[in-house]
Motif scaffolding. Structure first.
Motif, mmCIF file in Angstrom:
data_model
loop_
_atom_site.group_PDB
_atom_site.id
_atom_site.type_symbol
_atom_site.label_atom_id
_atom_site.label_comp_id
_atom_site.label_asym_id
_atom_site.label_seq_id
_atom_site.Cartn_x
_atom_site.Cartn_y
_atom_site.Cartn_z
ATOM 1 N N ARG A 275 65.752 37.606 38.372
ATOM 2 C CA ARG A 275 66.894 37.308 39.211
ATOM 3 C C ARG A 275 67.419 38.591 39.812
ATOM 4 O O ARG A 275 67.391 39.634 39.159
ATOM 5 N N VAL A 276 67.926 38.508 41.020
ATOM 6 C CA VAL A 276 68.660 39.629 41.600
ATOM 7 C C VAL A 276 70.079 39.140 41.807
ATOM 8 O O VAL A 276 70.293 38.146 42.502
ATOM 9 N N ALA A 277 71.049 39.793 41.155
ATOM 10 C CA ALA A 277 72.436 39.361 41.306
ATOM 11 C C ALA A 277 72.943 39.792 42.674
ATOM 12 O O ALA A 277 72.447 40.745 43.272
ATOM 13 N N LYS A 278 73.939 39.058 43.173
ATOM 14 C CA LYS A 278 74.529 39.379 44.477
ATOM 15 C C LYS A 278 75.104 40.786 44.474
ATOM 16 O O LYS A 278 75.759 41.196 43.509
ATOM 17 N N GLY A 279 74.874 41.529 45.518
ATOM 18 C CA GLY A 279 75.443 42.859 45.646
ATOM 19 C C GLY A 279 74.734 43.914 44.827
ATOM 20 O O GLY A 279 75.231 45.021 44.659
ATOM 21 N N GLU A 280 73.541 43.576 44.322
ATOM 22 C CA GLU A 280 72.827 44.484 43.437
ATOM 23 C C GLU A 280 71.554 44.973 44.113
ATOM 24 O O GLU A 280 70.974 44.271 44.936
ATOM 25 N N LEU A 281 71.138 46.207 43.777
ATOM 26 C CA LEU A 281 69.869 46.709 44.282
ATOM 27 C C LEU A 281 68.847 46.704 43.159
ATOM 28 O O LEU A 281 69.019 47.409 42.168
ATOM 29 N N VAL A 282 67.835 45.892 43.311
ATOM 30 C CA VAL A 282 66.805 45.790 42.280
ATOM 31 C C VAL A 282 65.497 46.308 42.855
ATOM 32 O O VAL A 282 65.134 45.994 43.987
ATOM 33 N N THR A 283 64.823 47.120 42.054
ATOM 34 C CA THR A 283 63.569 47.710 42.515
ATOM 35 C C THR A 283 62.390 47.087 41.799
ATOM 36 O O THR A 283 62.443 46.859 40.595
ATOM 37 N N LEU A 284 61.358 46.791 42.573
ATOM 38 C CA LEU A 284 60.071 46.417 41.989
ATOM 39 C C LEU A 284 59.229 47.672 41.987
ATOM 40 O O LEU A 284 58.933 48.236 43.032
ATOM 41 N N LEU A 285 58.860 48.123 40.781
ATOM 42 C CA LEU A 285 58.171 49.396 40.644
ATOM 43 C C LEU A 285 56.836 49.147 39.963
ATOM 44 O O LEU A 285 56.742 48.315 39.063
ATOM 45 N N GLY A 286 55.813 49.874 40.412
ATOM 46 C CA GLY A 286 54.532 49.722 39.732
ATOM 47 C C GLY A 286 53.448 50.453 40.483
ATOM 48 O O GLY A 286 53.627 50.828 41.642
ATOM 49 N N PRO A 287 52.318 50.648 39.820
ATOM 50 C CA PRO A 287 51.194 51.306 40.495
ATOM 51 C C PRO A 287 50.633 50.388 41.581
ATOM 52 O O PRO A 287 50.926 49.195 41.587
ATOM 53 N N SER A 288 49.823 50.934 42.480
ATOM 54 C CA SER A 288 49.322 50.107 43.574
ATOM 55 C C SER A 288 48.420 49.010 43.010
ATOM 56 O O SER A 288 47.712 49.213 42.031
ATOM 57 N N GLY A 289 48.536 47.832 43.601
ATOM 58 C CA GLY A 289 47.751 46.700 43.146
ATOM 59 C C GLY A 289 48.389 45.937 42.000
ATOM 60 O O GLY A 289 47.768 45.051 41.424
ATOM 61 N N CYS A 290 49.676 46.241 41.688
ATOM 62 C CA CYS A 290 50.303 45.568 40.550
ATOM 63 C C CYS A 290 50.948 44.254 40.956
ATOM 64 O O CYS A 290 51.454 43.520 40.126
ATOM 65 N N GLY A 291 50.979 43.954 42.273
ATOM 66 C CA GLY A 291 51.554 42.692 42.721
ATOM 67 C C GLY A 291 52.975 42.804 43.237
ATOM 68 O O GLY A 291 53.583 41.811 43.604
ATOM 69 N N LYS A 292 53.525 44.044 43.312
ATOM 70 C CA LYS A 292 54.922 44.176 43.722
ATOM 71 C C LYS A 292 55.139 43.830 45.194
ATOM 72 O O LYS A 292 56.105 43.146 45.544
ATOM 73 N N THR A 293 54.210 44.277 46.052
ATOM 74 C CA THR A 293 54.375 43.968 47.475
ATOM 75 C C THR A 293 54.149 42.475 47.740
ATOM 76 O O THR A 293 54.875 41.871 48.526
ATOM 77 N N THR A 294 53.175 41.897 47.038
ATOM 78 C CA THR A 294 52.960 40.447 47.175
ATOM 79 C C THR A 294 54.229 39.692 46.785
ATOM 80 O O THR A 294 54.639 38.739 47.454
ATOM 81 N N THR A 295 54.868 40.143 45.696
ATOM 82 C CA THR A 295 56.109 39.510 45.260
ATOM 83 C C THR A 295 57.170 39.588 46.349
ATOM 84 O O THR A 295 57.823 38.598 46.690
ATOM 85 N N LEU A 296 57.312 40.783 46.930
ATOM 86 C CA LEU A 296 58.311 40.967 47.992
ATOM 87 C C LEU A 296 58.003 40.053 49.175
ATOM 88 O O LEU A 296 58.898 39.418 49.741
ATOM 89 N N ARG A 297 56.717 39.974 49.536
ATOM 90 C CA ARG A 297 56.333 39.151 50.687
ATOM 91 C C ARG A 297 56.547 37.673 50.422
ATOM 92 O O ARG A 297 56.806 36.901 51.338
ATOM 93 N N MET A 298 56.486 37.291 49.151
ATOM 94 C CA MET A 298 56.767 35.886 48.830
ATOM 95 C C MET A 298 58.258 35.602 48.942
ATOM 96 O O MET A 298 58.662 34.506 49.318
ATOM 97 N N VAL A 299 59.090 36.610 48.611
ATOM 98 C CA VAL A 299 60.531 36.427 48.810
ATOM 99 C C VAL A 299 60.820 36.344 50.308
ATOM 100 O O VAL A 299 61.638 35.538 50.768
ATOM 101 N N ALA A 300 60.113 37.163 51.113
ATOM 102 C CA ALA A 300 60.345 37.168 52.558
ATOM 103 C C ALA A 300 59.844 35.892 53.217
ATOM 104 O O ALA A 300 60.309 35.523 54.285
ATOM 105 N N GLY A 301 58.866 35.231 52.577
ATOM 106 C CA GLY A 301 58.277 34.054 53.202
ATOM 107 C C GLY A 301 57.065 34.392 54.037
ATOM 108 O O GLY A 301 56.618 33.589 54.844
ATOM 109 N N LEU A 302 56.534 35.608 53.853
ATOM 110 C CA LEU A 302 55.330 35.980 54.596
ATOM 111 C C LEU A 302 54.074 35.496 53.882
ATOM 112 O O LEU A 302 53.013 35.411 54.468
ATOM 113 N N GLU A 303 54.206 35.206 52.591
ATOM 114 C CA GLU A 303 53.098 34.611 51.847
ATOM 115 C C GLU A 303 53.651 33.377 51.145
ATOM 116 O O GLU A 303 54.711 33.453 50.533
ATOM 117 N N PRO A 304 52.944 32.257 51.206
ATOM 118 C CA PRO A 304 53.391 31.111 50.427
ATOM 119 C C PRO A 304 53.073 31.328 48.944
ATOM 120 O O PRO A 304 52.109 32.020 48.631
#
Lengths: 706, 347
Positions: B29-58
């Protein structure tokens, strides 16, 4: 915990989709007010009111589609719209040749209903839920089915079926394996060979020779440094602006029975006049001159892609220049050489303009097909069988290219910029190549000089070089006092039709080609590879085959287009489309994909992304496609010679007719006019683009720095 | 006190590409007004996760909520989120103003109003006067701020950042990350931020979610992650750490025949891994500490001295913050540490 959504990797648009409803409404409006048939007359709705059952059903289905689309019942919309399209074709074909031919109303309604169907299935989850992508793919695939696969299929079936429409394997085999197609007596000392053998021999010869000439020119230009940059430019423009029979005309003027060179040889050395030009030697020579620029461009690119480091490495390993050329350069060129050969082979097979002027008794497939349709004994079945053979040969060549060259390809370009100098050729080889290149150029130059002077002297074919504007005025006279039309010259009509058809088909080609490229490169959907293949297929179909197919398929209701201008436009759009697709794919590869995604996260729909972001960045590709399809529409002969009529004649067909009537000077004058027009267009576009480059908007930061 | 409201809820989401599981049953969960970071080595799925929040990946499975709305099946243009891309993705054929107006115009705002709010956002980000420039005429830092302005102008419920600093040079990176943090706190933005740089993550985040091979390895505040990493991977990934495999018994950790006192906390006796940060180790004269050794390498780095000390526990990295004289190479020394300043991981 929540229940997980069933594995559904798609987005479903939440908002109710008004656009689909509007498109359905447009379909209904077209049915209501636009004349349904080709001859004008009543709209579909009027026909329905008059009690025609098929139109009652269509109106009901379209209304159902509109209702469902408005209420957001996507499954209903898809079913109703899909059924309406199928019903229209079923009813049309069931009515047979005496039914009504589809006209403007039918075209609009069919396209709109297809779009409705596509959008509705997208909302049900197809195409990842993107209605715009669905519309583009489904509508273009439907058009390709109607205007490439239906006609070509019809020709195939015409070759395989008997008169009653039943499959007749024996008859088909008889037709396809007829001795006048395949016999090989000429190889064993006889006089005649089958027409397929003739074509294959000619194509092989031209493929080999044009590859050789292309290689020689490429070696001189690429290894000669920047001195010859202009050569590359000329060579890249020549094939674009030269109608395919122009070289043949020039050869007739030079080497025909009464040709300039023939006459000189006759008077000086008493060499008897002969008709050696009309046959294999003449056609091969003309095709060699016509197609070697293409081989040159291909091999020039391949030579430039060979990393100098490889040749330098060989040099440091004590290899002589000849050894470097033989063991490094040439082997690395192998894939490109094979490619150039196959391209020359295919071009020669498909060529119609040169054989029609020069082949004489040496029959080749493309002209034989034409005469089977247009000749004294009208034999459409035979034309179909020959078309199948020609298509078969072409597809085999393309198949070989895919199979063989795919495996051969060496990647010699690495990401790093290899600096260094390409190895020098051995001196004797360089001199030989240079000599050959100069002779080739001199010869080509003479040919073009003939074309540009031939139209302005009394009779260049007989050596009468008195200056005259007679031929030009015969074709292009203007009489301002005339009441009916001021363009009284006999060639004006065909020129205007050509320009009109080219001007209409060019933007359509660009739209269809680039939209296809967009969905192919930017979207992942089931069947994407198949769709890409479909869009490229027409590239492999020789023009003659397309021409015959269109005549066979589109001369009866419900798709009765023959004799009109529409069929010319459609022919050009779907024949030139692969070039638009390729240009678009190449250009889109340069544009960072995140631009589309950024647009999407900024709430833009796919349509808005397309019009506001993708299209503006594709401007150069759009322009290139426009220019190509315009000039190609002006120079094409092979397909349209079947489709042009007295009413809608085209420039190239008019010229061929003059040649057949022996009116060479007029044909030559008209050819030079065509070349001038196309050069003017090309230069104007280049000037425009050049200016745009200087403008501040033309230095796009395409990748954003990432 | 009312509980914090949710800004983003990521509920048991998986993402499959063919047979590859890129994101495996991830919830946060990300609480309102909070900055949450997804951190990890490349290929860990963090960008895919972000893109799923954006709606760029189903998503393949699971639900995504923005505040209280389920947006799992909505495409990117129908979600109330905006994204700042790694490449900025500024439209090269549009001016700065046209770029910033693009979102409002997409939503059907009328032109005058769109210009007005775009101007306001550009002023907030210190870009007044740049409106008519093209992206190619701006510096990297300015381009980055235009990208932020373009995303902020829609006043999205969630702002997403995909490695926003990776195209900036090191000095600028430090400044821009402060700017982003200040902006986020000032406007009370809900932000999900992706980076592979652990220092950047520590500097900007309220919460950090560390991902590894498609799963969440650990989440918590920057301090929690640094002081109490849950695994070898985390101890090593966030900050530098010396990792020593050995035996914990009672109040002492022993390895290679040498033992030292530690506070075991809740860790049971038995095989354990000791993680100790280089600046928690003190280098002292031989015999003054429990772990004898010799300086294998010594380097003077200005703000500190760095040593590699060969001991029975292996070669340990030590930061010596005191402005002591650099010890000689191969000289004998000893290491000491505060028994409460180490991390014990059960093996």
């Amino acid at each position: 915990m929540s229940t997980a959504v069933a594995a559904s990797p798609v987005f479903v648009p939440a908002a109710r989709d008004r656009a689909t409803a509007w498109i359905a409404a447009a379909a209904l409006a077209a049915l209501a007010v636009v004349p349904w048939g080709l001859e004008g007359g009543a709209s579909s709705l009027l026909l329905a009111l008059r009690g025609q059952v098929s139109h009652v059903v269509l109106a009901a289905l379209a209304a159902a589609a509109l209702f469902c689309a408005w209420r957001g019942l996507d499954r209903g919309t898809a079913l109703a719209a899909g059924a309406a399209v199928l019903w229209t074709f079923a009813a049309g074909f069931a009515a047979g040749p005496r039914g009504t031919s589809f006209g403007l109303g039918a075209a609009i309604a069919l396209i709109a209903l297809t779009a409705c169907f596509a959008r509705a299935i997208a909302r049900r989850g197809a195409f990842k839920g993107d209605p715009t992508v669905a519309t583009i793919v489904v509508v273009i695939a439907a058009l390709l089915a109607a205007f490439i696969f239906f006609p070509v299929g019809k020709v195939l079936s015409a070759a395989l079926l008997d008169d009653t429409g039943a499959l007749a394997p024996r008859l088909a085999a008889q037709r396809l394996l007829a001795s006048d197609i395949w016999e090989i007596q000429c190889l064993t000392g006889g006089t005649h060979c089958g027409v397929a053998i003739n074509s294959a021999v000619l194509a092989t010869l031209v493929g080999l020779l044009s590859t050789f000439v292309g290689l020689v020119l490429a070696l001189v230009v690429q290894r000669g440094g920047n001195r010859y940059a202009a050569v590359t430019k000329v060579m890249s423009i020549l094939p674009i602006v030269t109608p395919p029979f122009v070289i043949a005309l020039a050869l007739v003027v030079l080497f025909g029975r009464t040709g300039i060179v023939t006459t000189l040889l006759n008077t000086w050395f008493d060499i008897p006049r002969s008709r050696w030009l009309y046959g294999l030697p003449g056609v091969a020579l003309a095709q060699l001159l016509t197609f070697s620029p293409i081989a040159f461009l291909l091999l020039h690119g391949a030579l430039a892609a060979i990393s100098p480091a490889l040749e330098e490495a060989a040099q440091t390993l004590r290899a002589s220049r000849w050894r470097i050329f033989r063991t490094v350069t040439l082997p690395l060129l192998k894939p490109a050489l094979a490619n150039a050969f196959l391209l020359g082979f295919v071009e020669s097979l498909a060529d119609f303009g040169n054989p029609i002027v020069l082949a004489g008794n040496y029959e080749v497939l493309s002209t034989k097909i034409f005469f089977a349709v247009a000749g004294a004994q009208h034999e459409p079945d035979r034309a179909a069988a020959l078309a199948v053979v020609l298509l078969g040969l072409t597809l085999v060549a393309f198949w070989l290219q895919q199979r063989w060259i795919g495996k051969l390809s060496y990647v010699t370009v690495t990401g790093k910029g290899d600096s260094g100098l390409n190895a020098q050729l051995p001196p004797w080889l360089r001199r030989t190549c240079f000599g050959l290149a100069v002779s080739w150029f001199a010869f080509t130059l003479v040919c073009y000089a003939i074309i540009f002077t031939g139209g302005f002297v009394r009779d260049i074919g007989r050596g009468d070089m008195t200056l005259t504007l007679h031929h030009l005025s015969q074709g292009f006279a203007i009489d301002p006092s005339s009441t009916a039309t001021m363009f009284v010259g006999s060639a004006w009509d065909s020129l205007f039709t050509t320009l009109k058809v080219a001007a209409v088909s060019a933007p359509l080609t660009a739209i269809v080609g680039l939209l296809s490229a967009y969905v192919i490169t930017r979207h992942r959907f089931a069947g994407r590879r198949a769709f890409e293949f479909l869009t490229m297929v027409s590239f492999a179909i020789p023009g003659t085959v397309i021409g015959v197919s269109y005549i066979v398929a589109f001369n009866v209701a419900p798709l009765e287009l023959a004799g009109g201008m529409t069929i010319l436009v459609l022919c050009f759009v779907f024949r030139n489309m692969p070039v638009g697709v390729r240009a678009g794919v190449a250009a889109l590869a340069q544009i960072d994909r995140t631009l589309d995604e950024a647009s999407s996260t900024l709430r833009a729909t796919t349509t808005r992304t397309l019009t506001r972001v993708v299209m503006p960045l594709l401007k150069p590709a759009i322009l290139a496609t426009l220019v190509f399809s315009f000039t190609h529409a002006m120079t094409a002969v092979s397909a349209v010679i079947f489709l042009a009529t007295a009413k809608y004649n085209l420039a190239t067909v008019y010229i061929i007719n003059r040649v057949e009537a022996g009116e060479y000077p007029l044909a030559i004058a008209y050819s030079s006019v065509l070349i001038f027009i196309m050069l003017a267009i090309l230069l104007a576009v280049q000037a425009l683009v050049g200016e745009a480059r200087l403008g501040r908007r033309a230095t796009p930061m395409l990748a954003g720095g990432g | 006190m009312k509980p914090p409201q949710d800004g983003v809820v990521f509920d048991r989401v998986s993402k499959r590409y063919g047979d590859v599981l890129a994101v495996d049953d991830v919830s946060f969960r990300v609480a309102k007004g909070e900055l949450v970071t997804l951190l990890g080595p490349s290929g860990c799925g963090k960008t895919t996760t972000l893109r799923m929040v954006a709606g760029l990946e189903p998503v393949s499975e699971g639900r995504v909520l923005i505040e209280t709305t389920d947006v799992t099946l909505r495409a990117a243009n129908e979600r109330d989120v905006s994204m700042v891309f790694q490449s900025y993705a500024l439209f090269p054929h549009m001016s700065v103003l046209e770029n910033v107006c693009y979102g409002p115009l997409s939503m059907g705002t009328d032109k005058a109003k769109a210009r007005e709010i775009a101007h306001a956002k550009l002023r907030t980000l210190g870009l007044a006067g740049m409106e008519s420039r093209l992206p190619s005429e701006l510096s990297g830092g300015q381009q980055q701020r235009v990208a932020v302005a373009r995303s902020l102008v829609l006043e999205p419920k969630v702002l997403l950042f995909d490695e926003p600093l990776s195209n900036l040079d090191a000095k600028l990176r430090r400044r821009v990350r402060q700017e982003i943090r200040e902006l986020q706190q000032e406007l009370e933005l809900t932000v999900l931020y992706v980076t592979h740089d652990q220092e950047e993550a520590l500097a900007v985040s309220d919460h950090i979610i560390v991902m590894d091979r498609g799963k969440i390895a650990q989440q918590g505040t920057p301090r929690e992650l640094y002081e109490a990493p849950a695994s070898r991977f985390l101890a090593d990934f966030i900050g530098d750490a010396n990792l020593i495999d050995g035996e914990l018994s009672g109040g002492a950790f022993s390895a290679g025949g040498v033992s030292a006192p530690v506070h075991s906390g809740g860790t049971a006796s038995g095989p354990a891994t000791l993680a100790v940060r280089p600046h928690r180790l003190k280098i002292v004269d031989a015999g003054r500490g429990p772990i004898p050794g010799s300086c294998k390498r010594a380097a003077y780095l200005g703000s500190r001295n760095e040593y590699v000390v060969a001991t029975a526990w292996g070669e340990l990295l030590v930061f010596d913050d005191d402005a002591n004289d650099l010890r000689a190479r191969d000289s004998a020394c000893a290491l000491d540490f505060d028994p409460g300043a180490v991390i014990l991981l059960a093996r």
